[in-house]
Scaffold this active site. Structure first.
Site, short mmCIF file in Angstrom:
data_model
loop_
_atom_site.label_atom_id
_atom_site.label_comp_id
_atom_site.label_asym_id
_atom_site.label_seq_id
_atom_site.Cartn_x
_atom_site.Cartn_y
_atom_site.Cartn_z
N ASP A 44 35.12 42.01 30.15
CA ASP A 44 34.19 42.94 30.96
C ASP A 44 34.87 44.11 31.02
O ASP A 44 36.40 44.08 31.01
CB ASP A 44 33.53 42.26 32.30
CG ASP A 44 32.30 43.00 32.62
OD1 ASP A 44 31.99 44.13 32.21
OD2 ASP A 44 31.61 42.32 33.52
C1 NOJ Z 1 30.27 45.64 33.79
C2 NOJ Z 1 29.11 44.40 33.65
O1 NOJ Z 1 29.62 43.61 34.47
C3 NOJ Z 1 28.51 43.89 32.39
O2 NOJ Z 1 27.64 43.24 32.36
C4 NOJ Z 1 28.48 45.50 31.44
O3 NOJ Z 1 28.02 44.73 30.24
C5 NOJ Z 1 29.57 46.19 31.24
N1 NOJ Z 1 29.92 46.59 32.86
C6 NOJ Z 1 29.30 47.24 30.64
O4 NOJ Z 1 28.71 48.19 30.98
#
Ligand code: NOJ
Length: 759
Positions: free
Chosen positions: A287
């Site tokens: 993430d």
């Molecule tokens: C953080 C989020 O937790 C995740 O779900 C997302 O895909 C990413 N950022 C990218 O934006």
């Protein structure tokens, strides 16, 4: 007849073999291609593939990627995210393909969560449709638009089991149940990826957040997770595994720690569970800056957390750039094996190969497709259909709904005319100005002079809250009038009507990422408006727009009807209008329990029994002194304008052995005045086990349409597989003994029978 089925079997087996041979051939071609390419790559170029910076505006964390174009030209980027539109994608892809030594194309990822340009209801809403084909079609439509916008990778589906509605991200998943969550995970993966990547309108899906992100303590985002492996395997892991079974090509790690180790550096999770036990061969991406965040978790400095990530078997670094910074040096100093980098790089190149990017890096870049796909009529129709099917009627006293259009109706509330919030969070490419408000749908239906309106209150009055929400696009502006004046005006308008429709809820930014709440009722100013409206003595219908289960005890007691519409997307307004006036009959059922108050959280239907089950007449039993144990609205609950009754549950046998099957049947009757759809739910309980088992577990459901007055026998088949669970040794097996069967229209109101599984 026998001959026919034999030849059918033969044809089927031959095509299976043919399919497998074809797959093997593609894999071996891919292997040869990637091996050859990698033989030309330097260590630095390999590490470059592991890098996934962001180029665009939608940052979802504290760091913004710098100097990305220069890095692309140096071969130090494997993919980018947040870049879309044919022009923008072509520009970066040209850099990668024309200006780097090895001409390796980039992946283009984005958060295409519940639609891309055409926005569908938030995932929690979609899950309330219990309509797998509908959900698959929304994912398909999203893939068609995203792929025509240059994207080839979506960070969806989110399948984290969620039992705590304080957590803002419950809006992004399918709720609390592992069985339903697994089926939805599969439907979404299939929708995005199709059967293969032969077509240029399928994109790579990414199941997230691996793992257990929904179980953060106290519902606070990113918070610590600590749970037994039994609970992981039986309750939280199934949807991730299901996505893998559906062929998902990528997995995203979660922000939280598990057993004291942050997920992105958790070798047991990645190597043992994901790769070894579940056989996942696709790519694992972290993430957003999750590697860097391991420093705050307290497991090491930059270099150490990069090492932990690589050694855990993670492939790609989203935005953090620590693998880029330390990867090569860690190999040179023999802390990380070269083989680890090779494996990660290989998986990324394989994904690019599978997506056809080596054949044509511009496969997903087409102005022509872009013009055809975006928000076309078919997708707009789908967005209305999905919105209608996601809505849940929580209360309808005296059948006040559907509304009779001949009466004077007052529409009151800050969300009546609102467009900004209809799309919900994670609708980055959606244009809220194109969302149709309830008011404009009503005007369309009835003309403007027939309708009464008052805003009644601000969506949010609390200045501190506005300060937190506005920097993220909330655009909350307090009305010039004082709250008292707005309420006065609303009451006057209400007094001129014979029925009030109050449209209230959360601004979109109050759910989604980093949007946890400690209290989950309507905001005070909205509650005050409702109380003033109540004092008029007029009947009140509450239309809710929000991203999580809310606490609605007062509303349930005092209002006549409650319609949960979530954030239902581009066509929210027309869909709500159709439901309110009976052009559509609601059939949604909630997929998360709605608690009575926050003190009951976590609350979920598939809980365990205690040694002292609830008995209100006994002191020493498991209960609260101030509130019942059960939720206000249980999992699976939702009303219809018609009435469904269940009768005559029966099993065709009372005892089976493993390998045999039982059929459980019930008669469903539509005893009301309207045609309608009902989600018939089938649960079991394993009464005695080597470990304790939940009081109920969903094992099947059928969405059944019945005309008014019609009845139908509904049958579910139970086999040994439905009875299996992970035991204390984490072995997946059933155990002989007694089982209960429950069938009904929600997890609480069920008819019961039982059977025995013999050894
Ligand atoms: C953080 C989020 O937790 C995740 O779900 C997302 O895909 C990413 N950022 C990218 O934006």
């Amino acid at each position: 007849m026998k001959l026919l089925s034999l030849s059918l079997l033969l044809v089927f087996s031959l095509s299976l073999v043919e399919g497998q041979t074809k797959k093997q051939a593609v894999n071996s071609k891919r292997n040869t291609f990637v091996t050859k390419l990698m033989s030309k790559m330097t260590l630095e170029e390999k590490v470059g593939q592991l890098n996934l910076p962001s180029v665009g505006f939608d940052v979802t964390g504290p760091i913004v990627s710098q100097g990305v174009e220069e890095k692309i030209k140096k071969g130090l980027v494997g993919g980018v995210f947040n870049t879309f539109t044919p022009i923008a994608v072509r520009k970066l892809q040209e850099m990668a393909v024309n200006e780097t030594r090895l001409k390796i194309p980039l992946l283009f990822g984005y958060d295409v969560i519940h639609g891309h340009r055409t926005i569908f209801p938030i995932a929690l809403g979609l899950s309330a449709s219990w309509d797998l084909s509908l959900i698959e079609r929304t994912a398909r439509a999203a893939a068609e638009e995203a792929s025509a916008d240059g994207l080839n990778w979506t960070f969806s589906p989110m399948v984290d089991i969620a039992r705590d509605p304080r957590w803002g991200r419950v809006s992004e998943g399918a709720g609390e149940d592992p069985y339903l969550g697994s089926l939805i995970a599969k439907a979404m993966v299939k929708g995005y990826q199709g059967d293969n990547f032969d077509k240029n309108n399928t994109i790579m899906a990414c199941v997230k957040h691996f793992a257990l992100y929904g179980a953060g303590e106290a519902g606070r985002d990113y918070n610590t997770v600590d749970m037994s492996r039994l609970r992981m395997y039986n309750e939280y892991f199934p949807p991730y595994k299901a996505a893998l079974e559906a062929g998902v090509k990528s997995v995203m790690t979660s922000f939280n720690e598990i057993e004291g180790v942050p997920a992105s550096g958790n070798k047991w999770l990645m190597e043992e569970v994901l790769r070894k036990q579940w056989g996942f061969a696709g790519l694992i991406v972290t993430d957003y800056t999750a590697i860097n965040e391991m420093i705050n978790h307290g497991v090491g400095d930059e270099r150490k957390v990069a090492e932990l990530t690589l050694n855990a078997g993670v492939d790609m670094d989203m935005v953090g750039e620590l693998l880029l910074k330390h990867g090569a040096e860690l190999v040179k100093s023999k802390i990380v094996k070269q083989a680890q980098i090779d494996a990660a790089c290989r998986r990324i190149l394989e994904a690019k190969f599978d997506l056809g990017l080596f054949d044509d890096p511009y496969r997903f870049v087409s102005e022509e497709r872009n013009a055809q796909e975006m928000m076309n009529q078919q997708k707009l129709n789908l967005s209305k259909e999905a919105a209608i099917k996601s809505m849940v009627l929580l209360k309808n006293a005296g059948q006040i709904l559907p509304l009779n259009a001949n009466q004077k109706i007052a529409f009151i509330g800050p969300l009546v005319k609102n467009q900004r919030d209809l799309l919900g969070s994670w609708s980055g490419a959606g244009d809220w100005k194109k969302a149709v408000s309830l008011w404009s749908a009503l005007e369309n239906k009835f003309g403007s002079d027939k309708l009464l309106f008052a805003k009644g209150c601000n969506l949010v009055d609390d200045e501190e809250l506005m300060k937190k929400l506005n920097p993220h696009g909330a655009e909350l502006v307090a009305d010039e009038r004082s709250p008292e004046k707005m309420i006065d005006e609303a009451v006057k308008v209400a007094n001129r009507s014979s029925v009030i429709v109050a449209v209230l809820g959360e601004p979109f930014g109050m759910s989604g990422e980093a949007a946890s709440r400690s209290m989950i009722g309507l905001l005070d100013n909205q509650a005050e408006l409702l109380r003033a409206l109540k004092a008029t003595g007029k009947p009140i219908i509450l239309v809710l727009m929000n991203g999580r289960p809310l606490t609605l005890e007062w509303e349930d007691k005092n209002l006549d009807a409650i319609l949960e519409t979530w954030f239902s997307g581009t066509n929210a307004g027309p869909a709500i209008a159709d439901v309110l006036f009976g052009n559509a009959n609601p059939s949604g059922k909630i997929t998360m329990s709605f608690p009575r108050n926050v003190g009951q959280i976590p609350i979920y239907y598939n809980s365990k029994n205690t040694g002292r089950p609830l008995d209100v007449n006994q002191k020493y039993t498991s209960k609260y002194l101030d509130v019942p144990n059960d939720p206000l609205y249980p999992f699976g609950f939702g009303l219809s304008y018609t009435n469904f009754t269940y009768s005559g549950i029966s099993l065709d046998q009372k005892e089976i052995k493993p390998g045999q099957k039982i059929e459980a049947s019930i008669t469903l009757s539509n005893t009301g005045k309207y045609d309608g759809e009902e989600v018939v739910q089938f649960y079991i309980q394993d009464v005695v086990g080597s470990i304790t088992r939940p009081v109920k577990e969903l094992k099947g459901f059928k969405k059944v349409f019945l005309k008014a007055g019609e009845s139908k026998a509904i049958t579910f088949t139970i086999s040994n597989d439905d009875l299996k669970f992970y035991n204390a040794n984490l072995k997946y097996a059933s155990e002989p003994g007694e089982f209960k069967v429950f069938i009904g229209g929600n997890s609480r109101d069920v008819k019961t029978s039982n059977f025995k599984l013999n050894p």
